[in-house]
Design an enzyme around this catalytic site. Structure first.
Site, short mmCIF file in Angstrom:
data_model
loop_
_atom_site.label_atom_id
_atom_site.label_comp_id
_atom_site.label_asym_id
_atom_site.label_seq_id
_atom_site.Cartn_x
_atom_site.Cartn_y
_atom_site.Cartn_z
N THR A 11 26.11 -9.53 30.07
CA THR A 11 24.92 -10.07 29.40
C THR A 11 25.27 -10.91 28.19
O THR A 11 24.60 -11.90 27.90
CB THR A 11 24.01 -8.89 28.95
OG1 THR A 11 23.59 -8.20 30.12
CG2 THR A 11 22.80 -9.37 28.18
N ASP A 54 28.52 -10.32 36.45
CA ASP A 54 27.76 -9.17 35.98
C ASP A 54 28.68 -7.98 36.28
O ASP A 54 29.22 -7.88 37.40
CB ASP A 54 26.46 -9.06 36.78
CG ASP A 54 25.55 -7.97 36.24
OD1 ASP A 54 25.98 -6.80 36.20
OD2 ASP A 54 24.40 -8.29 35.88
N1 ASN Z 1 24.26 -6.19 33.86
C1 ASN Z 1 24.99 -6.46 32.64
C2 ASN Z 1 26.46 -6.28 32.94
O1 ASN Z 1 26.95 -5.19 32.99
C3 ASN Z 1 24.53 -5.55 31.53
C4 ASN Z 1 25.04 -5.89 30.16
O2 ASN Z 1 26.09 -6.50 29.98
N2 ASN Z 1 24.33 -5.51 29.11
O3 ASN Z 1 27.17 -7.23 33.19
#
Ligand code: ASN
Length: 332
Positions: A11, A54
């Protein structure tokens, strides 16, 4: 001190798209602006791994790609400190995996990420990245750690505990290595491990993580475990209890252990000390050859099983190594 950053995705560097958040922010430009005018301004190099992901797409091969990048940059400049930018979803798996494979690594490695993308007002990205950089260059850290919120946690003791809180990680069975403040408060690490010199690279192995639930039948368990995986992590109740009065259930486990599958019993409790002989309900699986995960997090056990399989261990030999600490992942 020079720092190398391995950027893997998550993210922190994501932007909106019609399909939801995807990698695409100018992380390098943002980082340069963040560090401008500080003592770190000209000391940071960065690799962006291809493709940025991700972290829910991470695999043991992704762990190895990070390790390869860290080792390549350390060989070029052994005095460097290292930060890994990573998605939060599986960051604790990666930090545990790195800790086993890097016991001979000369520099500290700190993983971090964020709950909100770097471009959003109120994002936790800047605080987490600067905290990770500070931890990595502190001169007080050894091994692999994870910085998030206001805490520095041992990389193989951490677990994601919240999908939204800026304090998104816990270390349920070990004290934080440091808590931010003026000054930071450091706690010496209690556990150490035997290390693993010259580890073979991570490769992907067939490891099943399975939750017990009240009413599970032997037929369902048998179906879930066919064909037999290389290892099973059984998330049982409390201190490692498995329904012992369900006809045939323990026999299913006995059978796959006899066929060479390692069975590790962990707990659904976030904070646990798995002791298989404590109740009759856990004793039956122990007698079948299953081993308990002690106070390791699920992330630490899963990465450890993948690590040991990647080193060529199987069945009872692998199970016998679960209770021995490689990198401080359990309380002796
Ligand atoms: N879905 C994201 C990831 O793990 C969640 C995050 O980084 N806050 O890449």
């Amino acid at each position: 001190m020079r720092i190398h950053i391995t950027y893997t995705g998550g993210t922190i560097g994501m932007i909106d798209s019609p399909r939801g958040l995807v990698p695409g922010a100018d992380l390098e430009g943002w980082l340069a602006a963040l560090l401008e005018g500080t003592e770190l301004a000209d000391s940071v190099t960065m690799t962006s791994l291809e493709p940025l992901i991700d972290s829910s797409n991470a695999t043991p091969e992704s762990w190895q790609a990070i390790i390869d990048d860290l080792r390549a940059h350390s060989a070029a400049d052994p005095d460097r400190a290292f930060v890994v930018l990573h998605g939060t979803d599986t960051m604790a798996y990666t930090s545990a995996a790195l800790s086993y494979a890097l016991t001979d690594f000369p520099s500290p490695v700190v993983l971090t990420g964020s709950q909100l993308p770097l471009g959003e007002v109120g994002s936790d990205a800047a605080a987490n990245v600067t905290g990770a950089l500070r931890a990595a260059t502190s001169g007080r850290l050894e091994g692999v750690a994870l910085f998030f919120g206001h805490r520095l946690l041992a990389g193989n003791r951490a677990s994601k505990c919240s999908s939204w809180d800026f304090e998104g990680f816990e270390s349920p069975s070990a004290a934080p290595l440091a808590v931010t403040g003026a000054p930071w408060r450091w706690t010496p690490r209690a556990e150490s491990g035997q290390g693993w010199p010259s580890p073979a690279p991570y490769t992907r192995h067939d490891v099943v993580v399975l939750d017990m639930a009240p009413g599970i039948t032997a037929a369902r368990l048998e179906a879930l475990l066919a064909p037999a995986p290389e290892a099973v992590i059984l998330r049982a109740f409390g201190v490692g209890n498995v329904p012992s009065q369900e006809p045939g259930l323990v026999e299913v486990l006995q059978e796959i252990i006899a066929q060479g599958t390692a069975v590790v019993v962990s707990s659904q409790c976030q904070q646990a000390e798995v002791l298989l002989g404590h109740y009759e309900a856990g004793d039956a699986v122990a007698r079948a050859g299953a081993v308990g995960s002690r106070d390791m997090t699920l992330e630490a056990v899963y990465a450890k099983v993948q690590f040991l399989l990647s080193q060529g261990l199987r069945g009872a030999e692998l199970a016998g190594r679960i209770g021995h600490s490689i990198a401080g992942e359990l309380t002796p």
